[in-house]
Design an enzyme around this catalytic site. Structure first.
Site, mmCIF file in Angstrom:
data_model
loop_
_atom_site.group_PDB
_atom_site.id
_atom_site.type_symbol
_atom_site.label_atom_id
_atom_site.label_comp_id
_atom_site.label_asym_id
_atom_site.label_seq_id
_atom_site.Cartn_x
_atom_site.Cartn_y
_atom_site.Cartn_z
ATOM 1 C CE LYS A 172 -1.692 3.059 2.576
ATOM 2 N NZ LYS A 172 -1.878 4.190 1.664
ATOM 3 C CB SER A 226 4.048 10.050 10.812
ATOM 4 O OG SER A 226 2.860 9.291 10.813
ATOM 5 C CD GLU A 247 14.023 2.286 9.769
ATOM 6 O OE1 GLU A 247 14.218 3.327 10.419
ATOM 7 O OE2 GLU A 247 14.674 1.238 9.970
ATOM 8 C CB CYS A 281 13.269 10.162 7.591
ATOM 9 S SG CYS A 281 14.313 9.166 6.541
ATOM 10 C CD GLU A 378 9.915 13.873 10.998
ATOM 11 O OE1 GLU A 378 8.799 13.389 11.231
ATOM 12 O OE2 GLU A 378 10.813 13.267 10.387
HETATM 13 P P1 NAP Z 1 2.378 8.848 7.276
HETATM 14 O O1 NAP Z 1 1.298 9.860 7.265
HETATM 15 O O2 NAP Z 1 2.642 8.118 8.531
HETATM 16 O O3 NAP Z 1 2.027 7.832 6.103
HETATM 17 C C1 NAP Z 1 2.871 6.759 5.775
HETATM 18 C C2 NAP Z 1 2.041 5.655 5.147
HETATM 19 O O4 NAP Z 1 1.142 5.140 6.143
HETATM 20 C C3 NAP Z 1 1.169 6.105 3.978
HETATM 21 O O5 NAP Z 1 1.075 5.060 3.048
HETATM 22 C C4 NAP Z 1 -0.179 6.335 4.654
HETATM 23 O O6 NAP Z 1 -1.284 6.235 3.776
HETATM 24 C C5 NAP Z 1 -0.192 5.188 5.650
HETATM 25 N N1 NAP Z 1 -1.108 5.392 6.764
HETATM 26 C C6 NAP Z 1 -1.598 6.556 7.260
HETATM 27 N N2 NAP Z 1 -2.426 6.308 8.303
HETATM 28 C C7 NAP Z 1 -2.466 4.962 8.459
HETATM 29 C C8 NAP Z 1 -3.124 4.086 9.361
HETATM 30 N N3 NAP Z 1 -3.942 4.536 10.317
HETATM 31 N N4 NAP Z 1 -2.920 2.747 9.227
HETATM 32 C C9 NAP Z 1 -2.089 2.264 8.275
HETATM 33 N N5 NAP Z 1 -1.446 3.041 7.382
HETATM 34 C C10 NAP Z 1 -1.615 4.380 7.483
HETATM 35 O O7 NAP Z 1 3.773 9.482 6.834
HETATM 36 P P2 NAP Z 1 4.083 10.397 5.583
HETATM 37 O O8 NAP Z 1 3.507 11.756 5.848
HETATM 38 O O9 NAP Z 1 3.684 9.693 4.331
HETATM 39 O O10 NAP Z 1 5.678 10.442 5.601
HETATM 40 C C11 NAP Z 1 6.401 11.323 6.385
HETATM 41 C C12 NAP Z 1 6.969 10.637 7.610
HETATM 42 O O11 NAP Z 1 7.725 9.514 7.207
HETATM 43 C C13 NAP Z 1 7.923 11.506 8.386
HETATM 44 O O12 NAP Z 1 7.696 11.369 9.764
HETATM 45 C C14 NAP Z 1 9.285 10.949 8.043
HETATM 46 O O13 NAP Z 1 10.286 11.172 8.989
HETATM 47 C C15 NAP Z 1 8.964 9.499 7.892
HETATM 48 N N6 NAP Z 1 9.999 8.832 7.094
HETATM 49 C C16 NAP Z 1 10.895 8.039 7.744
HETATM 50 C C17 NAP Z 1 11.917 7.405 7.037
HETATM 51 C C18 NAP Z 1 12.911 6.531 7.742
HETATM 52 O O14 NAP Z 1 13.535 5.709 7.086
HETATM 53 N N7 NAP Z 1 13.097 6.656 9.046
HETATM 54 C C19 NAP Z 1 12.010 7.578 5.655
HETATM 55 C C20 NAP Z 1 11.086 8.397 5.024
HETATM 56 C C21 NAP Z 1 10.071 9.014 5.760
HETATM 57 P P3 NAP Z 1 -1.945 7.552 3.120
HETATM 58 O O15 NAP Z 1 -0.891 8.152 2.282
HETATM 59 O O16 NAP Z 1 -3.073 7.006 2.371
HETATM 60 O O17 NAP Z 1 -2.332 8.440 4.279
#
Ligand code: NAP
Length: 486
Positions: A172, A226, A247, A281, A378
């Site tokens: 997904k 996140s 991650e 990130c 962040e």
């Molecule tokens: P996000 O809002 O947490 O979304 C990540 C993924 O999870 C998306 O596919 C999202 O789908 C899905 N998701 C959202 N709510 C969910 C739920 N309740 N249950 C299951 N899946 C769910 O994060 P983002 O805004 O896309 O990315 C930014 C974050 O990623 C930042 O915090 C960044 O630091 C982190 N990040 C970390 C790394 C690392 O390696 N440490 C690398 C890159 C990014 P939808 O898009 O449909 O909402």
């Protein structure tokens, strides 16, 4: 472009609301669209993956690796297409999209070779005429949930090790970047991946993502995103025997020591803080500068950052492209306003850029202190906080003062200082005279503390996550086991 799910070898539309995939440089441009899917499509995808598992897990690992090798070639052939999609739907500049593309193909090349390296160990038995060893076996159906900021490389560093290890996958992607995901699936199919081995579901996190996490047939979840979502998923899956690698966020710091090459440090901080518009990130969001070099460093930093051109991703002169959404711009600006109210000085930027898309000016805040939210939460935008230190021990304490532990860097010419820093900082990845960003396919990637749960991704460790160890005892004495039965 109408995007579809890929379930059990068929391209099908989701039944839910229409979602528009917008170009963040020009939000009135619709680059693609799809209909949301939910629990029913997720159940069908998991069922298809489960049916495909016996066949795929019994395919020899080198043969699985060869599918990835063909996939690698297709990616290389389609470089222009991927770069164009990343620029259009994610807002990466051409240079950033090319960088992510190269990282992604390196990962596929590495994981294709893992088909030849999925070995266990032979371990000496304490019993005569006994052969004892381990083998690596796949887990079953695994779930992959990815964010929008690296829509090409992150899916590759999860899906490829899962496949080469013999698992089947339900993927997904983020709703902001579905097109790259669809293109990846098309190339996997063209590379010869059999029906059901990989399945794609386009849909909202709350419905499709959670349905995947709740499905009891899933044996592992590889998530990047996140902390709020990662922790929720970990809680949802607690109590079940499921492997997790999560991650999550970062609050990465650079220390600029008195002996640093300041030009190198300025270049590294600019790259780390403002590359990808701060939406990494591993982005540099705090810099601790020794008081002896603070004024010179900040002056050079502001001077260099002022020259960055903020504009549409497709403009070849652009250095800083758009953020992913208006919400992300508004959030970043709120952090700056709050820091100003608490006494920080805005040395550069601080506001949205004058362009129709989701743009924010590179922002440098000086006089920040650790109590300000901008210094420990962040932001995920082009906002850099500068703090001054006197004692090297304070700098290390400050690096470690946040809940995150992803990446940190030091600029110094003092080898002992660098070595001490490497030992003392609480992060998963340390850089010396390099920005906080970046990684290599064969190197483990990830964080400690609240930046991650579970083992590292990428490298050989990234493959091992998608396997279990089976321990084997073979008695060839012909007289039954002669050892102790503890
Ligand atoms: P996000 O809002 O947490 O979304 C990540 C993924 O999870 C998306 O596919 C999202 O789908 C899905 N998701 C959202 N709510 C969910 C739920 N309740 N249950 C299951 N899946 C769910 O994060 P983002 O805004 O896309 O990315 C930014 C974050 O990623 C930042 O915090 C960044 O630091 C982190 N990040 C970390 C790394 C690392 O390696 N440490 C690398 C890159 C990014 P939808 O898009 O449909 O909402």
């Amino acid at each position: 472009m109408d995007l579809l799910n890929y379930i059990d070898g068929e391209w099908t539309s989701g039944p839910g609301d229409l979602v528009l995939d917008l170009n963040p440089s020009h939000p009135s441009d619709i680059v693609a669209r799809f209909h949301n899917s939910g629990p029913e499509e997720v159940r069908a995808a998991v069922a298809a993956a489960q049916r495909a598992f016996p066949m795929w897990s019994n395919t020899p690992a080198p043969a699985r690796g060869r599918v990835l090798a063909r996939f690698h070639q297709l990616l290389v052939d389609h470089q222009d297409q991927y770069v164009a999609i990343m620029m259009a739907e994610q807002g990466k500049t051409r240079g950033e999209a090319l960088g992510e593309f190269q990282k992604g193909v390196n990962l596929v090349e590495f994981f294709a070779g893992e088909g030849f390296r999925l070995n266990g160990e032979t371990i000496p038995s304490e019993v005569p005429n006994n052969l004892t060893y381990t083998i690596r076996v796949p887990l079953g159906v695994v779930a992959v949930i990815t964010p929008w900021n690296f829509p090409f490389a992150i899916p590759l560093w999860k899906v490829c090790p899962a496949l080469v290890a013999g698992n089947t996958v339900v993927f997904k992607p983020a709703s902001y970047t579905p097109w790259v995901a669809v293109q990846l699936i098309e190339d996997l199919i063209a590379a010869g991946l059999p029906r059901g081995v990989v399945n794609l579901v386009l849909g909202p996190g709350g419905a499709a993502g959670e349905a995947l996490a709740r499905d009891e047939r899933i044996r592992a979840l590889s998530f990047t995103g996140s902390n709020a979502v990662g922790n929720r998923l970990a809680a949802l899956m607690a109590g079940r025997s499921v492997k997790l690698t999560m991650e999550m966020g970062g609050k990465n710091a650079v220390v600029v020591a008195p002996s640093a090459d300041l030009d190198l440090a300025v270049a590294g901080v600019i790259q780390g803080a403002f590359g990808a518009a701060g939406q990494r990130c591993t982005a540099t969001s705090r810099v601790f500068v020794h008081e002896e070099v603070h004024d010179t460093f900040v002056e050079r930093l502001v001077d260099q950052a002022r020259r960055l051109k903020v504009d549409a991703a497709e403009d070849p002169k652009t250095n800083v492209g758009p953020l992913i959404s208006e919400d992300q711009v508004a959030l970043s600006i709120r952090y700056v306003q709050d820091a100003k109210e608490r006494g920080a000085q805005v040395q550069l930027g601080g506001d949205r850029a004058q362009a129709p898309g989701y743009f924010m000016l590179p922002t440098i805040l000086d006089g920040v202190d650790l109590s300000m939210p901008v210094a420990h939460e962040e932001v995920f935008g082009p906002v850099l906080s500068v703090l001054t230190y006197r004692d090297a021990q304070d700098a290390i304490r400050w690096v470690n003062s946040v809940e995150y532990g992803l990446s940190a860097a030091i600029y110094t010419r003092d080898l002992a200082e660098a070595q001490h820093f490497i030992q003392a900082v609480e992060v998963g990845m340390v850089h010396v005279n390099n920005p906080t960003i970046g990684g290599e396919a064969q190197m483990p990637f990830g964080g400690i503390k609240n930046s991650g749960i579970g083992p590292r991704e990428m490298g050989h460790e990234g493959t091992l996550f998608f396997t279990e160890v089976k321990t084997v005892f073979v008695d060839y004495s012909g007289s039954g086991r002669q050892g102790n039965f503890y």
